[in-house]
Design an enzyme around this catalytic site. Structure first.
Site, mmCIF file in Angstrom:
data_model
loop_
_atom_site.group_PDB
_atom_site.id
_atom_site.type_symbol
_atom_site.label_atom_id
_atom_site.label_comp_id
_atom_site.label_asym_id
_atom_site.label_seq_id
_atom_site.Cartn_x
_atom_site.Cartn_y
_atom_site.Cartn_z
ATOM 1 N N GLY A 102 0.862 -1.411 -0.042
ATOM 2 C CA GLY A 102 -0.046 0.077 0.062
ATOM 3 C C GLY A 102 0.726 1.313 -0.155
ATOM 4 O O GLY A 102 0.245 2.449 0.247
ATOM 5 N N HIS A 109 8.246 6.348 5.286
ATOM 6 C CA HIS A 109 7.510 7.162 6.179
ATOM 7 C C HIS A 109 6.528 6.216 7.036
ATOM 8 O O HIS A 109 6.178 5.279 7.043
ATOM 9 C CB HIS A 109 6.615 8.248 5.509
ATOM 10 C CG HIS A 109 5.583 7.645 4.570
ATOM 11 N ND1 HIS A 109 5.910 7.283 3.198
ATOM 12 C CD2 HIS A 109 4.224 7.525 4.492
ATOM 13 C CE1 HIS A 109 4.968 6.612 2.575
ATOM 14 N NE2 HIS A 109 3.871 6.736 3.464
ATOM 15 N N HIS A 111 3.406 6.156 9.557
ATOM 16 C CA HIS A 111 1.886 6.816 9.791
ATOM 17 C C HIS A 111 1.574 6.711 11.134
ATOM 18 O O HIS A 111 1.951 5.445 11.860
ATOM 19 C CB HIS A 111 0.730 6.305 9.009
ATOM 20 C CG HIS A 111 0.889 6.167 7.637
ATOM 21 N ND1 HIS A 111 0.139 7.239 7.013
ATOM 22 C CD2 HIS A 111 1.372 5.730 6.772
ATOM 23 C CE1 HIS A 111 0.314 7.110 5.556
ATOM 24 N NE2 HIS A 111 1.138 6.073 5.129
#
Length: 123
Positions: A102, A109, A111
């Site tokens: 995804g 990064h 989330h």
């Protein structure tokens, strides 16, 4: 990397809602939040995916993950405990890697997603 969205954000070439910055990391609000609190934490150095990391990235990855509880507390979604000892609140951390994982932006990064449920986003 010259055409990386997050490299441009780290270089302040593209504006973002920055909530944290130090020499190695930058954290900012996701422009399409999946929850009341949805922050992205990026290294300032370009690494495309978690799959590119090895032992030499250990300190950077540790710092990336260790920042999540600090940001959660600052944004009111940390885990707290009531007088009865039961936990409340909370957040989740997520690192997407590759197309099947995804990942949409190819710059490592994390989330940090939290806040009261139900969350409306699908990320």
């Amino acid at each position: 990397m010259t055409d990386c969205l997050f490299c441009k954000i780290a270089a302040k070439q593209i504006p973002s809602s920055i909530v944290y910055e130090d020499e190695e990391l930058l954290a900012f609000k996701d422009i399409h939040p999946a929850a009341p609190v949805h922050l992205l934490v990026i290294p300032k150095v370009h690494v495309a995916t978690l799959s590119e990391c090895n032992e030499t990235h250990g300190a950077l990855l540790g710092k990336l993950l260790a920042l999540a509880p600090k940001l959660a507390k600052e944004h009111g979604c940390e885990v707290t405990y009531g007088a009865d000892g039961k936990p409340a609140g909370g957040y989740k951390t997520l690192i997407n890697s590759g197309p099947d994982g995804g990942q949409e932006v190819y710059h490592l990064h994390l989330h940090m997603i939290g806040g009261p449920r139900p969350w409306t986003g699908q990320r």
